[in-house]
Design an enzyme around this catalytic site. Structure first.
Site: not given
Length: 638
Positions: A230, A233, A262, A265, A288, A315, A332
Site C-alpha cells: 500500500c 500504510c 488496501c 486504508c 515475467c 511466459h 530466463d
C-alpha cells in the site's frame, strides 16, 4: 464490459470454449449472489480438477475471477467479505450477455444453413465489436482458427517491438545502469575457475558474462511483483480489477493498469504494466513480461546477440547467442536459469504449443528446443496451419532482411540450419530442468500450473519406498542423496539411480534446489518469501512382510543467523529427533515399526533472504562424490 479486460480476453476464445467456461464462471458468481452468507461458496480450491482442467488453460478465465473480486490465498481463490458484490454482479452480467449473444448467433447460424445470407456490404467488417462477434466462416475457408487474428497480431507486434532494443540512445541509457566492469571482472574469474576444473573447456568470457548478468539482474536490479505494498500504510494489498490508464501510462505503452487495493486504508495503489523497456530501467519491477523486456535490452546494451522469446502459454524470456558454442542459449531472468530449455515443460508442467524467437533480423519458431514431447505439442498447435505459419514467418523475415548484406544473410541462414538439426531429436531432461517455478507467490505459480510436482499442498506426487526382493533378502534398505548430482542412489538395490530431489521425496512444502553460481555452492532450501519449508522421505516395509530392526541416518544441515532446521524420525507412535551434523546416527528405538518417515522442517532467518538462512546438504558444486544424506534400515521379518 468495456472496462473488464478479463471478459475481453475471455471473448477471444472460440465459441465452444467460451460457452463451456462462461457457464462455470456464472455458476461461481450465482452461488455467491444466491447464498451470500455461505462461506463454502466463497472459496475455490486451486487443485480442484474442474478448476485446474477447465479454467486454468483458458485465456481470461482466471482474470475474470480476479475482476469479480476473488483474491489469492495459499491454496484457494477466496471471495472475501469485503469484496464488492456489485462488481461481482457486473462482471457476471457481462459474461452472461456475451454468452446469450453467442448462443443466439449459434442458433441463428444453424437455422440459416440452408438459406445463406447475401454477401456483406463494404462497411460490415468495420462495425464488428467484441460483444457481437461476426459468425465465423467454415474452417476450410481460412487456415486460421477463430483466435488466429490475435495470434497473427501478436507475432507482428513482437517482431516490431524488438527493434526498440537497437536504439543507440536507449542502449547507452541501459549500459549506464549496469555495473559492466564489475560483471566482466567476475566473468573473467568465473572462466578461470572453469578452466582450472576443466582445462579443455571451450567456453569464453562472453558465456560467463551472460551468467553474471542473469545473477545480478535477479539479485540486485529487478524486483518481482505479486501485489504492491500500500502506498499509504505499506501494508498488503489485493488485486481488485483494472484501472483506466493515464496519458503518461499510455506514453510508456501501459495499456493495462492493475488496481492493488488496501482493505486497511481503502486505498488503491496503481500498478501500470509498462511495455517500454526505457521506463522499466526506472521502475525495475514487474512480472515475467517486464523482466524479459528489460533483460533483453540489457543484453543488447552489452553487445550480446539476444532475442526475445514469446511462449503462447503465457511466459516470455530471452535467448543469447553463444559464439563459442555456436548455438542459442535459453536465459530466463525471472528464474536466473541458463541453458535449461526443458524447465517449462518438465519442471513447470506447461502444455506448450508455440514458442517464437524475435530479434532485429529474424523471427524463428523455436518450440522444439523447449520440448521433449514433440507429438503432444504438435497436437496442440491448432491456431494456424503449419505450412501457413512457415509462410508467414518466411514472409516477415524476407521483408526485414531486405537491407542486410549477403554475409549477414548467409550467417543467419547457417544458424537457422543448425537450429533445425537441433530440433529434430527431442532432448532428455537434466536435473536442473526438473524443478517448478520459483518466481512469484505459490498461489500465482499454482494458478498458472507452473509449480512443478513439489510446490502444491496436498497435490504433490508422493514417493514411498518399498523394499525390493533383493533388499528383502539382504534385510537392508540403504538410500543416499547427492545434492550436486541431484540424484538418489538406492545402494541396496544394485545402485539404482533416481534423478531429481523431488522424485525420491514423500512430501514437500515450499522447497527448491538452489545453485549459487557466484559461490559455486548447491543446497536445498525453502522457496523465497515462504516462512517455512518441509521435506520428508517415507519407507513402507509391510507390503514385503518386513519390519524395522534398527535405523541409521546421516544428514547435514546448515543455519545462519536465526535460521532453524529440525530433523526427526518417526514410526507408528514413536518420534525421535536427531541433529543434522553430518554424523551417522543409529537407533533401535523404532524397532518393530513397519513404516519410517524422515523429515526436515526449515524455518527462521532474517530479512528478505531469510529463506537462505536454513539449508540442507550445502556443499561445493565441485564435490560431485560427497554424500550428505543417507538412510540405512536393517529389517527383520514381521
Amino acid at each position: 464490459m468495456s472496462g473488464s479486460q478479463g471478459v475481453i480476453a475471455l471473448c477471444e476464445n472460440t465459441t465452444e470454449v467460451f460457452l463451456d467456461v462462461s457457464k462455470l464462471l456464472i455458476t461461481y458468481a450465482d452461488n455467491i449472489l444466491r447464498n451470500p452468507n455461505e462461506d463454502k461458496y466463497r472459496s475455490i480450491r486451486i487443485g480442484n480438477p474442474t478448476f485446474s482442467t477447465k479454467l486454468l488453460p483458458v485465456k481470461g478465465a482466471i482474470e475474470c475471477l480476479f475482476e469479480m473480486g476473488f483474491e489469492e490465498a495459499e491454496t484457494h481463490l477466496v471471495f472475501p467479505k469485503s469484496a464488492s458484490v456489485e462488481r461481482l454482479r457486473q462482471v457476471r452480467e457481462s459474461i452472461a450477455a456475451e454468452r446469450d449473444q453467442r448462443l443466439g448467433t449459434s442458433k441463428a447460424a444453424s437455422n440459416q444453413q440452408s438459406h445463406p445470407p447475401p454477401p456483406a456490404g463494404p462497411s460490415a467488417s468495420s462495425s464488428s465489436a467484441i460483444s457481437t462477434p461476426a459468425p465465423a466462416p467454415p474452417p476450410a475457408a481460412l487456415p486460421f482458427t477463430l483466435s488466429s487474428g490475435t495470434f497473427q497480431k501478436t507475432v507482428q507486434s513482437n517482431f516490431q517491438h524488438v527493434l526498440i532494443y537497437e536504439s543507440p540512445e536507449l542502449q547507452q541509457k541501459a549500459l549506464s545502469c549496469i555495473p559492466h566492469e564489475l560483471l566482466r571482472s567476475r566473468a573473467k574469474e568465473r572462466l578461470k575457475q572453469a578452466k582450472d576444473v576443466e582445462p579443455a573447456c571451450n567456453l569464453d568470457e562472453e558465456d560467463m558474462l551472460v551468467l553474471e548478468l542473469l545473477q545480478w539482474f535477479k539479485g540486485d536490479f529487478f524486483t518481482w511483483v505479486d501485489n504492491l505494498p500500500c502506498s499509504r500504510c505499506g501494508g498488503p494489498t489485493q488485486p481488485s480489477g483494472p484501472l483506466s490508464p493515464s496519458d503518461d501510462d499510455l506514453r510508456w505503452n501501459a495499456g493495462r493498469v492493475e488496481n492493488h487495493f488496501c482493505h486497511t486504508c481503502q486505498l488503491s495503489t496503481r500498478f501500470p504494466r509498462y511495455n517500454n523497456p526505457e521506463k522499466l530501467l526506472e521502475t525495475r519491477r514487474g512480472r515475467c513480461g517486464e523482466w524479459a523486456n528489460c533483460f533483453t535490452l540489457l543484453c543488447r546494451a552489452l553487445c550480446l546477440e539476444a532475442r526475445y522469446i514469446w511462449d503462447s502459454t503465457d511466459h516470455v524470456w530471452t535467448e543469447v547467442y553463444s559464439q563459442s558454442q555456436c548455438r542459442w542459449l535459453h536465459c530466463d531472468p525471472c528464474e536466473n536459469a541458463c541453458d535449461k530449455p526443458l524447465l517449462y515443460e518438465i519442471g513447470w508442467g506447461k502444455k506448450l504449443s508455440y514458442i517464437l524467437a524475435f530479434s532485429k533480423d529474424q523471427v524463428v519458431d523455436v518450440t522444439w528446443r523447449y520440448s521433449c514431447k514433440h507429438p503432444e505439442v504438435l497436437s496442440r498447435r491448432t491456431h494456424i496451419q503449419e505450412t501457413r505459419l512457415l509462410q508467414t514467418l518466411n514472409g516477415l523475415n524476407a521483408t526485414r532482411q531486405q537491407a542486410l548484406g549477403a554475409e549477414r544473410k548467409q550467417q543467419l541462414l547457417q544458424r537457422l540450419l543448425v537450429e533445425l538439426v537441433e530440433f529434430i531429436s527431442p532432448k532428455t531432461p537434466t536435473s536442473g530442468e526438473l524443478g517448478g517455478r520459483i518466481s512469484g507467490s505459490l498461489a500465482w505459480r499454482v494458478a498458472r500450473g507452473e509449480s512443478g510436482a513439489s510446490d502444491t499442498k496436498g497435490e504433490e506426487q508422493e514417493c514411498v519406498f518399498i523394499p525390493s526382493e533383493s533388499e528383502k533378502q539382504k534385510k537392508l534398505f540403504h538410500i543416499s542423496y547427492n545434492v550436486t548430482k541431484n540424484c538418489y542412489f538406492r545402494v541396496s538395490n544394485g545402485q539404482e539411480t533416481i534423478p531429481g530431489w523431488q522424485r525420491g521425496a514423500w512430501r514437500t512444502e515450499n522447497m527448491f534446489r538452489k545453485e549459487e553460481n557466484d559461490w559455486h555452492m548447491v543446497y536445498l532450501a525453502r522457496t523465497e518469501g515462504s516462512s517455512f519449508g518441509r521435506i520428508s522421505w517415507k519407507m513402507n516395509f509391510a507390503p514385503v512382510g518386513m519390519k524395522i530392526k534398527s535405523t541409521s541416518v546421516r544428514a547435514f544441515s546448515q543455519t545462519f543467523h536465526s535460521g532453524s532446521v529440525r530433523w526427526s524420525l518417526r514410526s507408528a507412535e514413536t518420534t525421535i529427533e536427531f541433529p543434522g551434523d553430518g554424523e551417522l546416527h543409529s537407533s533401535s528405538s523404532l524397532s518393530g515399526g513397519k513404516e519410517l518417515i524422515v523429515e526436515a522442517e526449515l524455518s527462521g532467518g532474517e530479512g528478505e533472504v531469510s529463506w537462505q538462512h536454513a539449508q540442507l546438504f550445502r556443499q561445493s558444486i565441485k564435490d560431485t562424490e560427497k554424500v550428505l544424506f543417507e538412510i540405512l534400515v536393517e529389517m527383520e521379518e514381521s
